[in-house]
Design a protein around this motif. Structure first.
Motif, PDB file in Angstrom:
ATOM      1  N   ILE A  10       0.661  -1.386  -0.192  1.00 22.15           N
ATOM      2  CA  ILE A  10      -0.133   0.224  -0.308  1.00 22.15           C
ATOM      3  C   ILE A  10       1.103   0.724  -0.176  1.00 22.15           C
ATOM      4  O   ILE A  10       1.766   1.700   0.356  1.00 22.15           O
ATOM      5  N   ARG A  11       0.660   2.287  -0.846  1.00 13.66           N
ATOM      6  CA  ARG A  11       1.309   3.397  -0.715  1.00 13.66           C
ATOM      7  C   ARG A  11       1.059   4.207   0.326  1.00 13.66           C
ATOM      8  O   ARG A  11       0.042   4.147   0.752  1.00 13.66           O
ATOM      9  N   TYR A  12       2.292   5.001   1.061  1.00 15.07           N
ATOM     10  CA  TYR A  12       1.929   5.707   2.044  1.00 15.07           C
ATOM     11  C   TYR A  12       0.642   6.841   1.526  1.00 15.07           C
ATOM     12  O   TYR A  12       0.218   6.717   2.973  1.00 15.07           O
ATOM     13  N   VAL A  13       1.190   7.364   0.751  1.00 15.56           N
ATOM     14  CA  VAL A  13      -0.665   8.298   0.830  1.00 15.56           C
ATOM     15  C   VAL A  13      -1.935   7.656   1.011  1.00 15.56           C
ATOM     16  O   VAL A  13      -2.859   8.564   0.704  1.00 15.56           O
ATOM     17  N   ASP A  14      -1.823   6.288   0.296  1.00 11.60           N
ATOM     18  CA  ASP A  14      -3.621   5.720   0.566  1.00 11.60           C
ATOM     19  C   ASP A  14      -3.912   5.160   2.028  1.00 11.60           C
ATOM     20  O   ASP A  14      -4.707   5.351   2.537  1.00 11.60           O
ATOM     21  N   LEU A  15      -2.538   5.341   2.680  1.00 11.57           N
ATOM     22  CA  LEU A  15      -2.718   4.768   3.903  1.00 11.57           C
ATOM     23  C   LEU A  15      -2.487   6.678   4.810  1.00 11.57           C
ATOM     24  O   LEU A  15      -3.930   6.187   5.313  1.00 11.57           O
ATOM     25  N   LEU A  16      -2.353   7.461   4.436  1.00 13.86           N
ATOM     26  CA  LEU A  16      -2.564   8.254   4.912  1.00 13.86           C
ATOM     27  C   LEU A  16      -4.604   9.118   4.606  1.00 13.86           C
ATOM     28  O   LEU A  16      -4.594   9.164   5.467  1.00 13.86           O
ATOM     29  N   ARG A  17      -4.665   8.540   3.503  1.00 16.70           N
ATOM     30  CA  ARG A  17      -5.792   8.869   3.260  1.00 16.70           C
ATOM     31  C   ARG A  17      -7.257   7.947   4.321  1.00 16.70           C
ATOM     32  O   ARG A  17      -8.408   7.975   5.226  1.00 16.70           O
ATOM     33  N   LEU A  18      -6.686   6.821   3.955  1.00 15.69           N
ATOM     34  CA  LEU A  18      -7.560   5.241   5.110  1.00 15.69           C
ATOM     35  C   LEU A  18      -7.578   5.740   6.473  1.00 15.69           C
ATOM     36  O   LEU A  18      -8.214   6.214   7.274  1.00 15.69           O
ATOM     37  N   THR A  26      -5.190   0.925  11.800  1.00 17.45           N
ATOM     38  CA  THR A  26      -4.179   0.111  11.526  1.00 17.45           C
ATOM     39  C   THR A  26      -2.957   0.892  10.447  1.00 17.45           C
ATOM     40  O   THR A  26      -2.213   0.939  10.352  1.00 17.45           O
ATOM     41  N   ALA A  27      -3.469   1.508   9.445  1.00 17.18           N
ATOM     42  CA  ALA A  27      -2.715   2.378   8.808  1.00 17.18           C
ATOM     43  C   ALA A  27      -2.336   3.308   9.416  1.00 17.18           C
ATOM     44  O   ALA A  27      -1.239   3.855   8.933  1.00 17.18           O
ATOM     45  N   THR A  28      -3.022   4.222  10.379  1.00 18.02           N
ATOM     46  CA  THR A  28      -2.639   4.943  11.300  1.00 18.02           C
ATOM     47  C   THR A  28      -0.934   4.143  12.217  1.00 18.02           C
ATOM     48  O   THR A  28       0.115   4.948  12.182  1.00 18.02           O
ATOM     49  N   ASN A  29      -1.313   3.468  13.054  1.00 15.38           N
ATOM     50  CA  ASN A  29      -0.299   2.779  13.112  1.00 15.38           C
ATOM     51  C   ASN A  29       0.946   1.997  12.724  1.00 15.38           C
ATOM     52  O   ASN A  29       2.720   1.829  12.683  1.00 15.38           O
ATOM     53  N   ILE A  30       0.844   1.785  10.894  1.00 18.50           N
ATOM     54  CA  ILE A  30       1.465   1.641  10.021  1.00 18.50           C
ATOM     55  C   ILE A  30       2.723   3.175   9.987  1.00 18.50           C
ATOM     56  O   ILE A  30       4.063   2.905  10.203  1.00 18.50           O
ATOM     57  N   LEU A  94       1.625  19.874  -1.100  1.00 20.47           N
ATOM     58  CA  LEU A  94       1.226  18.355   0.706  1.00 20.47           C
ATOM     59  C   LEU A  94       0.265  19.692   1.079  1.00 20.47           C
ATOM     60  O   LEU A  94      -0.661  18.342   1.506  1.00 20.47           O
ATOM     61  N   CYS A  95       0.098  20.643   1.110  1.00 21.65           N
ATOM     62  CA  CYS A  95      -1.464  21.558   2.136  1.00 21.65           C
ATOM     63  C   CYS A  95      -2.521  21.612   1.434  1.00 21.65           C
ATOM     64  O   CYS A  95      -3.404  20.704   1.679  1.00 21.65           O
ATOM     65  N   GLU A  96      -2.225  21.851   0.235  1.00 14.36           N
ATOM     66  CA  GLU A  96      -3.735  21.438  -0.623  1.00 14.36           C
ATOM     67  C   GLU A  96      -4.517  20.087  -1.023  1.00 14.36           C
ATOM     68  O   GLU A  96      -5.075  19.141  -0.780  1.00 14.36           O
ATOM     69  N   GLN A  97      -3.021  18.905  -0.610  1.00 19.85           N
ATOM     70  CA  GLN A  97      -3.349  16.926  -0.582  1.00 19.85           C
ATOM     71  C   GLN A  97      -3.849  17.111   0.947  1.00 19.85           C
ATOM     72  O   GLN A  97      -4.701  16.006   0.758  1.00 19.85           O
ATOM     73  N   MET A  98      -3.316  17.506   1.659  1.00 20.12           N
ATOM     74  CA  MET A  98      -4.013  17.380   3.404  1.00 20.12           C
ATOM     75  C   MET A  98      -5.256  18.031   2.833  1.00 20.12           C
ATOM     76  O   MET A  98      -6.040  17.306   3.633  1.00 20.12           O
TER      77      MET A  98
END
Length: 113
Positions: A10-18, A26-30, A94-98
């Protein structure tokens, strides 16, 4: 992440989205494991989040029983959201992505306010 098969990449950006969209622990813990708790705490301090502290991973009941808990203040969250909106946390891109991720959250009450 329960919908992902075991050993998924899983890409990091997808973990952030989750983490943001679905409040996925789980995504947060990773991400905590990857970045390191102290690095996260140092970054929070640098951007002015002085009342918040990460002391354990999410859902770590043993750490919670030992008295290690995570702390966050309303003032810090207000500061963080304002700084993201004003592009003061990191680069403008990155702020826009957030901001885009925050707009996608399942929470249709709190964040939109």
């Amino acid at each position: 992440m329960k919908t992902y098969p075991p050993q998924s990449r899983i890409r990091y950006v997808d973990l952030l989205r989750l983490m943001i969209r679905h409040s996925d622990n789980t995504a947060t813990n990773i991400l905590i494991d990857k970045l390191g708790m102290e690095t996260i705490n140092q970054r929070m301090q640098r951007i002015g989040l002085t009342g918040s502290r990460l002391n354990r991973r999410m859902m770590d009941t043993l750490a919670a029983r030992q008295g290690r808990d995570n702390y966050v203040t309303c003032r810090d969250m207000n500061t963080l959201l304002k700084k993201i909106y004003q592009h003061e946390v990191t680069t403008s891109a990155l702020c826009e992505q957030m901001l885009a991720m925050l707009k996608e959250t399942d929470d249709t009450n709190t964040i939109p306010r």
